[in-house]
Scaffold this motif. Sequence first.
Motif, PDB file in Angstrom:
ATOM      1  N   THR A  19       0.821  -1.206   0.000  1.00  0.00           N
ATOM      2  CA  THR A  19       0.000   0.000   0.000  1.00  0.00           C
ATOM      3  C   THR A  19       0.861   1.265   0.000  1.00  0.00           C
ATOM      4  O   THR A  19       1.969   1.264   0.529  1.00  0.00           O
ATOM      5  N   THR A  20       0.305   2.315  -0.574  1.00  0.00           N
ATOM      6  CA  THR A  20       0.986   3.605  -0.566  1.00  0.00           C
ATOM      7  C   THR A  20       0.703   4.371   0.714  1.00  0.00           C
ATOM      8  O   THR A  20       1.373   5.353   1.008  1.00  0.00           O
ATOM      9  N   THR A  21      -0.276   3.918   1.484  1.00  0.00           N
ATOM     10  CA  THR A  21      -0.614   4.587   2.740  1.00  0.00           C
ATOM     11  C   THR A  21       0.325   4.123   3.850  1.00  0.00           C
ATOM     12  O   THR A  21       1.031   3.124   3.707  1.00  0.00           O
ATOM     13  N   ASN A  22       0.300   4.841   4.974  1.00  0.00           N
ATOM     14  CA  ASN A  22       1.190   4.500   6.092  1.00  0.00           C
ATOM     15  C   ASN A  22       0.543   3.559   7.096  1.00  0.00           C
ATOM     16  O   ASN A  22       1.159   3.199   8.094  1.00  0.00           O
TER      17      ASN A  22
END
Length: 99
Positions: free
Chosen positions: A4-7
């Motif tokens: 994922t590109t999210t944290n």
Amino acid sequence: MILTTTNSIEGHTIKDYLGIVTGVDASMPKTTLSFNMEKYYRSYESKVNEVKEEAFQKLKNNAMALKANAVVGISIDIETTSASGLIIVSITGTAVKVD
């Protein structure tokens, strides 16, 4: 393996941060003389996608070597050179263990 590109990952808790991982791949498409630009661009796009997929595989392999089951904060950098047509894809993220 979750990528994922999210944290963070909705519905999962990050239990351990294992380190930064990368996946890099490069390729130079075969040059063909063609007067059909649409065909050329489709071919180039296909090659970019091939290089990107190989870089993702390397990223996943590097994360698995750290015993990660996810990679968060993914950043993708795609560079091309006009002179040679070289395509370079670099993907970076943080390998983590989630529940």
